[in-house]
Design a protein around this motif. Sequence first.
Motif, PDB file in Angstrom:
ATOM      1  N   TYR A   1       0.839  -1.198   0.000  1.00  0.00           N
ATOM      2  CA  TYR A   1       0.000   0.000   0.000  1.00  0.00           C
ATOM      3  C   TYR A   1       0.876   1.251   0.000  1.00  0.00           C
ATOM      4  CZ  TYR A   1      -3.427   3.496   1.470  1.00  0.00           C
ATOM      5  OH  TYR A   1      -4.220   4.616   1.544  1.00  0.00           O
ATOM      6  N   GLU A   2       0.718   2.058  -1.030  1.00  0.00           N
ATOM      7  CA  GLU A   2       1.375   3.360  -1.117  1.00  0.00           C
ATOM      8  C   GLU A   2       2.886   3.285  -0.856  1.00  0.00           C
ATOM      9  OE1 GLU A   2       0.029   6.228  -2.042  1.00  0.00           O
ATOM     10  OE2 GLU A   2      -1.980   5.393  -2.305  1.00  0.00           O
ATOM     11  N   GLY A   3       3.515   2.240  -1.406  1.00  0.00           N
ATOM     12  CA  GLY A   3       4.964   2.119  -1.274  1.00  0.00           C
ATOM     13  C   GLY A   3       5.438   1.370  -0.048  1.00  0.00           C
ATOM     14  N   VAL A   4       4.506   0.938   0.791  1.00  0.00           N
ATOM     15  CA  VAL A   4       4.859   0.128   1.962  1.00  0.00           C
ATOM     16  C   VAL A   4       4.371  -1.298   1.720  1.00  0.00           C
ATOM     17  CG1 VAL A   4       4.579  -0.206   4.440  1.00  0.00           C
ATOM     18  CG2 VAL A   4       4.679   2.111   3.500  1.00  0.00           C
ATOM     19  N   LEU A   5       5.297  -2.251   1.758  1.00  0.00           N
ATOM     20  CA  LEU A   5       4.952  -3.657   1.537  1.00  0.00           C
ATOM     21  C   LEU A   5       5.286  -4.446   2.795  1.00  0.00           C
ATOM     22  CD1 LEU A   5       5.441  -5.865  -1.553  1.00  0.00           C
ATOM     23  CD2 LEU A   5       6.275  -6.700   0.647  1.00  0.00           C
ATOM     24  N   ILE A   6       4.319  -5.234   3.266  1.00  0.00           N
ATOM     25  CA  ILE A   6       4.533  -6.075   4.440  1.00  0.00           C
ATOM     26  C   ILE A   6       4.207  -7.518   4.088  1.00  0.00           C
ATOM     27  CG2 ILE A   6       2.202  -5.603   5.342  1.00  0.00           C
ATOM     28  CD1 ILE A   6       3.479  -5.719   8.184  1.00  0.00           C
ATOM     29  N   ASP A   7       5.141  -8.412   4.394  1.00  0.00           N
ATOM     30  CA  ASP A   7       4.986  -9.837   4.133  1.00  0.00           C
ATOM     31  C   ASP A   7       4.893 -10.532   5.486  1.00  0.00           C
ATOM     32  OD1 ASP A   7       5.397 -12.588   3.645  1.00  0.00           O
ATOM     33  OD2 ASP A   7       6.463 -12.165   1.793  1.00  0.00           O
ATOM     34  N   TYR A   8       3.685 -10.954   5.844  1.00  0.00           N
ATOM     35  CA  TYR A   8       3.478 -11.484   7.186  1.00  0.00           C
ATOM     36  C   TYR A   8       4.217 -12.800   7.404  1.00  0.00           C
ATOM     37  CZ  TYR A   8       1.170 -12.328  11.618  1.00  0.00           C
ATOM     38  OH  TYR A   8       0.928 -12.541  12.955  1.00  0.00           O
ATOM     39  N   LYS A   9       4.187 -13.686   6.427  1.00  0.00           N
ATOM     40  CA  LYS A   9       4.816 -14.995   6.605  1.00  0.00           C
ATOM     41  C   LYS A   9       6.335 -14.886   6.732  1.00  0.00           C
ATOM     42  CE  LYS A   9       1.203 -17.748   4.388  1.00  0.00           C
ATOM     43  NZ  LYS A   9       0.854 -18.661   3.272  1.00  0.00           N
ATOM     44  N   LYS A  10       6.921 -13.979   5.974  1.00  0.00           N
ATOM     45  CA  LYS A  10       8.375 -13.802   6.027  1.00  0.00           C
ATOM     46  C   LYS A  10       8.806 -12.802   7.087  1.00  0.00           C
ATOM     47  CE  LYS A  10       9.185 -15.030   1.186  1.00  0.00           C
ATOM     48  NZ  LYS A  10       9.727 -14.578  -0.128  1.00  0.00           N
ATOM     49  N   ARG A  11       7.823 -12.109   7.684  1.00  0.00           N
ATOM     50  CA  ARG A  11       8.091 -11.104   8.727  1.00  0.00           C
ATOM     51  C   ARG A  11       9.021 -10.014   8.215  1.00  0.00           C
ATOM     52  NH1 ARG A  11       4.497 -11.750  12.787  1.00  0.00           N
ATOM     53  NH2 ARG A  11       5.874 -10.479  14.088  1.00  0.00           N
TER      54      ARG A  11
ATOM     55  N   VAL B   1       9.325  -6.089   6.107  1.00  0.00           N
ATOM     56  CA  VAL B   1       8.657  -4.847   5.707  1.00  0.00           C
ATOM     57  C   VAL B   1       9.600  -4.068   4.794  1.00  0.00           C
ATOM     58  CG1 VAL B   1       7.671  -2.651   6.486  1.00  0.00           C
ATOM     59  CG2 VAL B   1       7.364  -4.716   7.870  1.00  0.00           C
ATOM     60  N   PHE B   2       9.041  -3.548   3.704  1.00  0.00           N
ATOM     61  CA  PHE B   2       9.823  -2.763   2.743  1.00  0.00           C
ATOM     62  C   PHE B   2       9.137  -1.418   2.523  1.00  0.00           C
ATOM     63  CE2 PHE B   2      10.608  -7.206   1.902  1.00  0.00           C
ATOM     64  CZ  PHE B   2      11.981  -7.262   1.705  1.00  0.00           C
ATOM     65  N   VAL B   3       9.930  -0.361   2.519  1.00  0.00           N
ATOM     66  CA  VAL B   3       9.436   0.978   2.206  1.00  0.00           C
ATOM     67  C   VAL B   3      10.127   1.421   0.919  1.00  0.00           C
ATOM     68  CG1 VAL B   3       9.286   3.380   2.935  1.00  0.00           C
ATOM     69  CG2 VAL B   3       9.017   1.549   4.614  1.00  0.00           C
ATOM     70  N   GLU B   4       9.328   1.526  -0.144  1.00  0.00           N
ATOM     71  CA  GLU B   4       9.842   1.862  -1.469  1.00  0.00           C
ATOM     72  C   GLU B   4      11.041   0.981  -1.831  1.00  0.00           C
ATOM     73  OE1 GLU B   4      10.419   6.129  -1.243  1.00  0.00           O
ATOM     74  OE2 GLU B   4       8.379   6.459  -2.003  1.00  0.00           O
ATOM     75  N   GLY B   5      10.890  -0.302  -1.568  1.00  0.00           N
ATOM     76  CA  GLY B   5      11.898  -1.282  -1.953  1.00  0.00           C
ATOM     77  C   GLY B   5      13.010  -1.516  -0.954  1.00  0.00           C
ATOM     78  N   GLU B   6      13.120  -0.679   0.060  1.00  0.00           N
ATOM     79  CA  GLU B   6      14.171  -0.827   1.062  1.00  0.00           C
ATOM     80  C   GLU B   6      13.608  -1.487   2.313  1.00  0.00           C
ATOM     81  OE1 GLU B   6      17.415  -0.086   0.789  1.00  0.00           O
ATOM     82  OE2 GLU B   6      17.118   0.503  -1.320  1.00  0.00           O
ATOM     83  N   GLU B   7      14.274  -2.563   2.770  1.00  0.00           N
ATOM     84  CA  GLU B   7      13.787  -3.254   3.958  1.00  0.00           C
ATOM     85  C   GLU B   7      14.074  -2.434   5.216  1.00  0.00           C
ATOM     86  OE1 GLU B   7      14.065  -7.594   6.277  1.00  0.00           O
ATOM     87  OE2 GLU B   7      15.331  -7.195   4.516  1.00  0.00           O
ATOM     88  N   ILE B   8      13.087  -2.387   6.112  1.00  0.00           N
ATOM     89  CA  ILE B   8      13.283  -1.747   7.409  1.00  0.00           C
ATOM     90  C   ILE B   8      13.076  -2.794   8.499  1.00  0.00           C
ATOM     91  CG2 ILE B   8      12.550   0.522   6.587  1.00  0.00           C
ATOM     92  CD1 ILE B   8       9.882   0.075   8.063  1.00  0.00           C
TER      93      ILE B   8
END
Length: 225
Positions: free
Chosen positions: A134-144, A146-153
């Motif tokens: 959503y809006e450049g924030v990607l969260i993958d629950y199974k892999k735990r 989070v990426f913001v505009e492609g960069e993992e945080i």
Amino acid sequence: MRNIVVVEDDQNIRDLLVYALNNNGYRGFGYPGYESFFANIKEVNPSLILLDLMLDGKDGYQILKELRESEDYKDIPVIIITAKDNEFDKVKGLDMGADDYITKPFGVLETISRIKALLRRVPQNDTSVSVIDYEGVLIDYKKRKVFVEGEEIILTYKEFEMLYYLMENKNIVISRNKLMEQVWGFDYAGETRTIDVHVRTLRQKLGKKGKLIKTVRNVGYKLGE
């Protein structure tokens, strides 16, 4: 939203549990015994089952046995409901594949807390979305992850759970109490001020995307417009 099934022949207990589930972020379904339960299991597709062992007709042991022998339902978490201090029922139920137990009489809040704890640690066959973008924030629950505009945080466990819950319910206002229940559970004894602290650090870690999490005065937070 996860579906929780209650198999209990005492209507008062069954109705109480279903009511509590429906008011704590789940969809509750109640059935009095073997026939009605298996007639509806495919349609309901439960994420967890609360199963009374002492049922009329085919008892809870038979239901548990058939669940664990089924390719479709063998992985569904089961919490058995047993008579107070009946150690034999507890041991037999756990040996047959139950994941946890509660004893009668039981507290509703403790039961909800046990459900949350079990759902956190047992893989689910529910319909929850694993990956949300959503809006450049990607969260993958199974892999735990989070990426913001492609960069993992990197987030703490609670920050991750909070972000996922907000994203799963984007554009919906979530109260502080609801966030506390969903992320910390009923066994957490802290104050809702903890929510504000975690939101602040979460916004910082999201950088410019932190503005997606909006404060709703005197209520709580929402993610999105």
